[in-house]
Every structure is written in C-alpha cells, then in structure tokens.
Design an enzyme around this catalytic site. Structure first.
Site, short mmCIF file in Angstrom:
data_model
loop_
_atom_site.label_atom_id
_atom_site.label_comp_id
_atom_site.label_asym_id
_atom_site.label_seq_id
_atom_site.Cartn_x
_atom_site.Cartn_y
_atom_site.Cartn_z
N ARG A 43 44.94 -8.73 12.16
CA ARG A 43 45.53 -10.05 11.88
C ARG A 43 45.31 -10.99 13.07
O ARG A 43 45.02 -10.58 14.19
CB ARG A 43 47.03 -9.96 11.62
N GLU A 49 54.57 -16.52 18.93
CA GLU A 49 54.23 -15.36 19.77
C GLU A 49 55.45 -14.82 20.49
O GLU A 49 56.25 -15.60 21.04
CB GLU A 49 53.15 -15.79 20.78
N HIS A 50 55.59 -13.52 20.46
CA HIS A 50 56.70 -12.83 21.14
C HIS A 50 58.06 -13.32 20.64
O HIS A 50 58.98 -13.50 21.44
CB HIS A 50 56.60 -13.00 22.66
N SER A 146 44.36 -4.03 16.13
CA SER A 146 43.62 -2.86 15.64
C SER A 146 44.51 -1.62 15.62
O SER A 146 44.42 -0.79 14.70
CB SER A 146 42.39 -2.60 16.51
N ASP A 190 52.83 -7.24 12.95
CA ASP A 190 51.49 -6.73 12.68
C ASP A 190 51.46 -5.86 11.43
O ASP A 190 50.56 -5.97 10.59
CB ASP A 190 51.00 -5.91 13.89
N ASN A 233 45.64 -3.32 26.36
CA ASN A 233 46.28 -2.35 25.47
C ASN A 233 47.76 -2.34 25.83
O ASN A 233 48.14 -1.91 26.90
CB ASN A 233 45.66 -0.97 25.69
N LYS A 234 48.57 -2.86 24.87
CA LYS A 234 49.97 -3.07 25.26
C LYS A 234 50.73 -1.77 25.52
O LYS A 234 51.76 -1.77 26.20
CB LYS A 234 50.70 -3.96 24.25
#
Ligand code: GLA
EC number: 2.7.1.157
Length: 458
Positions: A43, A49-50, A146, A190, A233-234
């Site tokens: 997406r 955001e956040h 992803s 997500d 990469n969170k």
C-alpha cells in the site's frame, strides 16, 4: 461490507505469466502442483502518518505490487516455505508451538505471524501443514508495506487451507494483532488496506470499529511513488516503538492534566474522545499541558506519580526500556494536526473544488513538514527527494509509511507526469551510483489497486 470475505477468483493459470512461472517453480521445488494461490497487495499511504496506533483514521490505497503465494496443503503437520527470491532462504518447521524470534526480523517470521494469528483465532494447537512458494514484487523495506502483505497473505493462506471463513475486517484485525509478534507495536493501517482495498478508490480507514470508506481521488492528478533507496526495516530498530511509546506517554500526561483516569488511557484519541472536544482544541490543550523540552523518564514518573520500575514494566515495550529522552509535546502536536489533515483531505476529495489538486498537495506538504520536524521520522534523502519532486512540478510531496527511509508519494497533475518522471529520475537517481534499486521500483505512477484474493485454477 463488514461481513464480506476475501473473494475467490477462478483463473486460467496459463494466461497469467506470473502465476504460471510460480506454478512451474513450485513444481520443481516440491514435485507437485499448487492447489491454490493467494495474493495480498502492498500500500501507499496518501496522508495520515503515525496516527493509526493513536486511534486516528488514515487514508491509504493499495498498490498493484503484491505478494503471491502458491500453496499445497499437506496431511502432516509440517510447514515448508520457499521464496522465489534467492535472498530469502528456505524454512521448514514441524514444531507445534510457533516461535517468532523478535530479535531477528527474518522473512519467514512474517509468514509465521499470519499463520499463528489464524491458528490462535480458531484455538488450534497443531501446525497447519502446507508447502508454500512465495513471490513478491513490493520493494522491501521501502515503506510500501511488504512485510504486512506477507503477514496478510499468510493469514489468508492458512484460513484457506483450514477451509474456514472470516470476513475481511476480521482478517485485518487478526493480522494487525499477530504482526506484533515480530516486536513492533504497529497500528492496523497496512493489514486493513491489504484486505479492504478496492480497485479505483483510496480508502479512509477508521478504527474501533474498523471500517473503510471510499475516497474518490481527483481525475486530473496521479500519485507518484519514488523510492529514496534508503532501506528501513521498522522491526530492526527501536525508532518505531519509541514513537508509539512517546504517544502513549503523551496521552497519559494529557489525561492526567485534564483530571481524567489516565492509567487505562493508551491512545491520544481516547483523550480527545473523553474530553469531547475538537482536534484543534486538543492542540491547544497540548500546548498548555506539555512542554517542548524533552522529558526524562524521571520527570514522567513524577508527573504520573509512578516508579521507574512501573514505567518500564507496565507502560514501555521491551525494546524501549532504556530510552532516556521522550519528546511528548512534538509527537502529540504531530498526531493531532495530522489527524485533522486526514479529514480535510477526504473533505476536499468529496467536495472537489476547482483547485482540488493544489489543496491536496498543500496538505501533503504540511504532513511532510510535521513528520520531519515534529515527529522526526524523515531522513536527509527523503527530504531531498521531496524537494526534488516539488521542484519538478509535484503539487505536494511527502514521505509515506513509517519513514526513516523508504518512499515518498507526490501528487502530480496528469499533464505534467511525463516531464515530472524524467526530471526526478535525472535529479535523484542518475546522480547517485549504480547501487540503487531497479528503476521500475524507484519511480512510478500508481493507481488504487484491489485487495487480497484467493485464485483457483479454472
Ligand atoms: C507502519 C505501521 C503502520 C503505521 C505506519 C505509519 O507502516 O505498520 O501501522 O503506523 O507505519 O503511519
């Protein structure tokens, strides 16, 4: 809508090159033919955001890039996972207790999150046996979700193997919860858009209860995604969870300031709902109640009347125990102003005034500024890319997804698209060395795509 399940589509695999290739690779890997296929999209978040983990609505759309899994159920309680991308090694397990290692965000752990979520939902203790081959074309660690697409795809794969039924909303809620097994305290954006997306429309996603409303985007503009090529990469760092904890602490301090019962409060939205005031008024309360200087753990404890031990064990997540600085004022200001921008964006899309594209662009620019300055989730490359996009004709441009790397999204008038793409390509991508991701993943216009599906061979 709330009870609708993901669709099952019958397809001639031979007519779909990607499915056909996957079928052939599956055959050479496992020596058999897949029983079915599942896809779940990535997406792009247009604005908001956040704010999802603070209880506020977001406005994403699915992209056409997705995760595809070919599946064959097996009678033994064994899971065999392979990936068409050789960077992701094979994995197999027969363990009945699914272990997800929070210290290493390995690719197969995201699959295990989805699988575990569904198994737990149905109270199943035996591992759902299957052979799976995964094929993805969402650029990883780029803010296009992803990893959540893999969790969602795995959830729908497991559900289908079990022959059970769940609605898209239930699936989204289960997958949002189970992705937290990886250690990040994400919201539900997500997973929700991966299941609830519909072709041709962006969605306003609201939480508690989860629902999605169509938002028709202006026909005179397109949304362009550009990858800064800084990977983020969170799950591999604590940036993300620190922000979630800062918002949680800000909510508690605001609630205490307003004499509300603060100990149960977790989200900034709860404070607004309890006070029954507008987002603009919440911004004023934030200015009165919090100070711009960072808070130390000791000051937070003093404000709440708790011990450091209680702060660590009862409020903070394991990977934020040792954080020494919390910027509560800035985070709360971002969240309340961003939540208001989401509602304005939707309203402008509905009312469609003559200068719609310009107004939406302005909101996107404000969102980026707030992410950069108040939320501090940008990075120099993203800021530079946003500037380049604006310079070459975007009406608005902002980072998308968690930030600290990944992609920008820009709104560009249809008539400017060709020159915009050429100029941004030249200014950002041609300047850097050849180590960047393939060009087609770096800069592309995108349209709202559809949600997760099951394919059966016709
Ligand atoms: C990640 C999380 C989402 C959301 C965004 C930031 O993608 O998974 O839930 O918090 O970051 O908006």
């Amino acid at each position: 809508m709330a009870t609708e399940s993901p669709a099952t589509r019958r397809v001639q695999v031979a007519e779909h090159p990607r499915l056909l290739k996957l079928k052939e690779m599956f055959n050479s890997k496992f020596g058999s033919i897949p029983k079915f296929y599942v896809r779940a999209p990535g997406r792009v978040n247009l604005i908001g955001e956040h704010v999802d983990y603070c209880g506020y609505s977001v406005l994403p759309m699915a992209v056409e890039q997705d995760l595809l899994i070919a599946v064959e159920p097996v009678k033994t309680c064994t899971l065999q996972l392979a990936n068409t991308n050789p960077l992701y090694p094979d994995f197999s397990t027969s363990a009945t207790t699914i272990q997800i290692d929070k210290t290493k965000p390995l690719w197969h752990n995201y699959f295990l999150c989805g699988l575990k979520g569904i198994q737990e939902h149905f109270g199943l203790s035996n591992l759902t046996g299957m052979n799976c081959l995964v094929d993805g074309n969402i650029p990883p660690s780029s803010g296009l979700s992803s990893s959540s697409a893999l969790v969602c795809c795995a959830g729908l794969v497991t559900l289908t193997v079990l022959g059970m039924n769940l609605s898209k909303v239930e699936l989204a809620e289960i997958c949002a919860k189970s992705e937290r097994y990886i250690g990040t305290e994400g919201g539900g954006m997500d997973q929700s858009i991966s299941f609830l997306a519909e072709e041709g429309t962006a969605k306003l996603i609201e939480f508690s209860p989860l629902r999605a409303t169509n938002v028709n985007l202006p026909s005179g503009a397109v949304f362009v995604i550009a990858n800064s090529c800084v990977e983020m990469n969170k799950a591999a760092t604590s940036h993300f969870n620190i922000r979630v904890m800062e918002c949680r602490l800000a909510a508690k301090l605001l609630a205490k300031y307003k004499s509300l019962q603060w100990d149960k409060v977790l989200q900034l939205e709860e404070v607004q709902a309890k006070l029954g005031i507008s987002l603009e008024e919440m911004l004023l309360v934030t200015e009165d109640a919090l100070h711009p200087e960072p808070y130390s753990p000791e000051e937070i404890c003093r404000c709440l009347g708790i011990t450091l031990e209680e702060l660590r064990t009862q409020i903070l997540s394991p990977n934020t125990h040792d954080v020494l600085i919390f910027k509560l004022y800035q985070r709360a200001k971002h969240v309340y102003s961003e939540a208001a921008r989401v509602l304005q964006f939707k309203k402008i899309c509905e009312e469609a005034p003559e200068n719609t594209v310009q107004l939406l662009g302005e909101l996107m620019n404000q969102s980026h500024m707030s992410c950069r300055d108040m939320y501090e989730c940008s990075c120099p490359e993203l800021d530079q890319l946003v500037d380049i996009c604006r310079k070459f004709g975007a009406e608005g441009s902002r980072l998308t997804g968690a930030g600290w790397g990944g992609c920008t999204v820009s709104i560009v008038a249809v008539d400017n698209l060709t020159s915009f793409l050429a100029n941004v390509h030249k200014a950002y991508y041609q300047r850097i060395d050849g180590s960047l991701a393939p060009e087609k993943h770096s800069l592309f216009a995108t349209k709202p795509g559809g949600g997760a599906l099951v394919f059966l061979e016709a």
